[in-house]
Design a protein around this motif. Structure first.
Motif, PDB file in Angstrom:
ATOM      1  N   LYS A 142       8.838  16.018  49.119  1.00 37.56           N
ATOM      2  CA  LYS A 142       7.550  15.365  48.893  1.00 37.56           C
ATOM      3  C   LYS A 142       7.451  14.061  49.674  1.00 37.56           C
ATOM      4  O   LYS A 142       6.413  13.771  50.301  1.00 37.56           O
ATOM      5  N   THR A 146       4.939  13.342  52.828  1.00 35.05           N
ATOM      6  CA  THR A 146       3.920  12.304  52.641  1.00 35.05           C
ATOM      7  C   THR A 146       3.947  11.322  53.805  1.00 35.05           C
ATOM      8  O   THR A 146       2.901  10.899  54.308  1.00 35.05           O
ATOM      9  N   TYR A 147       5.132  10.981  54.255  1.00 34.16           N
ATOM     10  CA  TYR A 147       5.260  10.071  55.397  1.00 34.16           C
ATOM     11  C   TYR A 147       4.815  10.742  56.698  1.00 34.16           C
ATOM     12  O   TYR A 147       4.241  10.100  57.578  1.00 34.16           O
ATOM     13  N   LYS A 149       3.149  14.494  57.661  1.00 31.77           N
ATOM     14  CA  LYS A 149       2.730  15.828  57.238  1.00 31.77           C
ATOM     15  C   LYS A 149       3.116  16.903  58.251  1.00 31.77           C
ATOM     16  O   LYS A 149       3.145  18.096  57.930  1.00 31.77           O
ATOM     17  N   ILE A 326       4.619   7.536  45.620  1.00 29.90           N
ATOM     18  CA  ILE A 326       4.479   8.929  46.070  1.00 29.90           C
ATOM     19  C   ILE A 326       4.830   9.901  44.948  1.00 29.90           C
ATOM     20  O   ILE A 326       4.103  10.858  44.674  1.00 29.90           O
ATOM     21  N   SER A 330       2.653  12.742  42.487  1.00 30.43           N
ATOM     22  CA  SER A 330       2.955  14.092  42.962  1.00 30.43           C
ATOM     23  C   SER A 330       2.618  15.136  41.905  1.00 30.43           C
ATOM     24  O   SER A 330       2.778  14.914  40.697  1.00 30.43           O
TER      25      SER A 330
END
Length: 371
Positions: A142, A146-147, A149, A326, A330
């Motif tokens: 995840k 997130t950092y 894609k 994050i 989630s």
């Protein structure tokens, strides 16, 4: 153990209900001696099942009240016992047992990828995140996604716990959401997009066949522990650190950290992590430690000082603000040892930080962060 002791529980049951079904596995309800149980059928091993079928079931784990989720496992469908194997593949897993299966390993002579392994030179600094529990995987993935894609992630599943990758609902979920590009199963684990004989070729396949940006390595669901210093299957983390360094990668070791686990040996940095980093790995790993509040920081610093792991490994103390944000937002299911994110934040945030650390290394071609 005495001669003649039985090592496996085998019973016959009848299928009462199909609970869940996908292409590779089926969860069913079976009746054995007027009692109902859940069971798992691996479709690629034992074929399809239907209501009314009589099944030969491995009941060992449930008989022993082990933490397997209460499932029996189908050995054979007695109403349809004959199964033809597909062509190709000569590498056996679970060798010389009644359950041995054949796979088409990526590196075997008949494979189109065979020469890739002989021509391989180096991982060229590819980050490899190495965990010890399958439950570390969701927060790592995840945070990575997130950092970035577009980052291409290969997941390598070892044989330290569950052997069939089809058991993992986590993998099903991550693949359906397109969060991991491909899976590789190594050793006696099986069922990945690629199968490889060992961790070395698993890492080579991740780099040269999958063409990933980063690899994540953990065992499948479950872990063996005995409460002894070296008696746990997560000890493999040390060997994987060394293999990554041997091949020219950058190993990021995920420490197992929790202040929610009531067992003293797992409080703060688990004895599993301390043993691996101090005694097992012979080469350096990068280890991210959250900047905890003062009482937790003091506890962890004392553990690090007592084991002197900072002399061998690169220990980085990291701010947790972004990773925490994050993970708190989630929708990916996160559970470890029966605890969810809210009940064991330190565990999941520490795993997520390994993903953040992987991104930092990928974005730092001069590797200033590691100096």
């Amino acid at each position: 153990m005495k001669r003649g002791d039985k090592l496996i529980g085998i019973k016959v049951g009848k299928v009462l209900e199909i609970l869940k079904c996908n292409i590779n596995s089926t969860e069913i309800l079976v009746e054995i001696n007027n009692h109902n149980y859940k069971a798992i059928n691996y479709n690629r091993l034992t074929g399809d099942v239907k209501i009314g079928d009589s099944l030969l079931l491995n009941t060992t784990a449930v008989d022993l009240n082990l933490g397997t989720g209460g499932y029996h496992f189908v050995v054979s469908n007695l109403d349809s016992p004959n199964k033809d194997i597909t062509n190709g593949g000569h590498i056996m897993k679970l060798r010389y047992s009644p359950y041995q299966i054949k796979v088409f390993a990526a590196e075997e002579q008949g494979s189109i990828f065979h020469d890739i392994f002989n021509k391989f030179k180096s991982l060229n600094g590819m980050p490899v995140i190495i965990g010890t529990l399958h439950s570390m995987l969701p927060p790592i993935i995840k945070v990575l996604k997130t950092y970035n894609k577009n980052i291409k992630i290969a997941y390598i599943m070892t044989d330290g716990a569950a052997l069939p990758i089809d058991l993992s609902n986590t993998i099903k979920d991550l693949k359906e959401k397109k969060l991991i590009a491909s899976t590789i199963t190594i050793g006696n684990a099986f069922g990945g997009d690629l199968d490889c004989v060992n961790i070395y070729n698993g890492l080579i396949a991740a780099k040269e066949i999958i063409k990933c940006d980063i690899a994540v390595v953990t065992m499948g669901p479950g872990i063996v522990g005995t409460g002894t210093k070296f008696g746990f299957s997560g000890i493999e983390q040390g060997n994987i650190i060394d293999a990554t360094n041997d091949l020219g990668g950058i190993p990021i070791a995920v420490p197992r950290i929790s202040f929610a686990d009531i067992r003293k040996r797992h409080r703060g940095i688990s004895h599993h992590t301390l043993t691996v980093l101090s005694k097992i790995s012979k080469t350096r790993a990068v280890v991210g430690i959250p900047n905890f509040e003062e009482s937790k920081k003091e506890y962890i610093n004392l553990q690090i000082d007592n084991t002197e792991i900072q002399k061998k490994h690169k220990i980085l103390y990291m701010d947790t603000t972004k990773t925490t944000e994050i993970l708190e937002n989630s929708t990916i299911n996160m559970r470890t040892m029966g605890r969810d994110f809210q009940n064991d934040k330190d565990f999941f945030i520490t795993a997520g930080l390994a993903g953040e650390l992987g991104i930092k290394i990928l974005n730092d071609p001069q590797l200033e962060i590691l100096k």
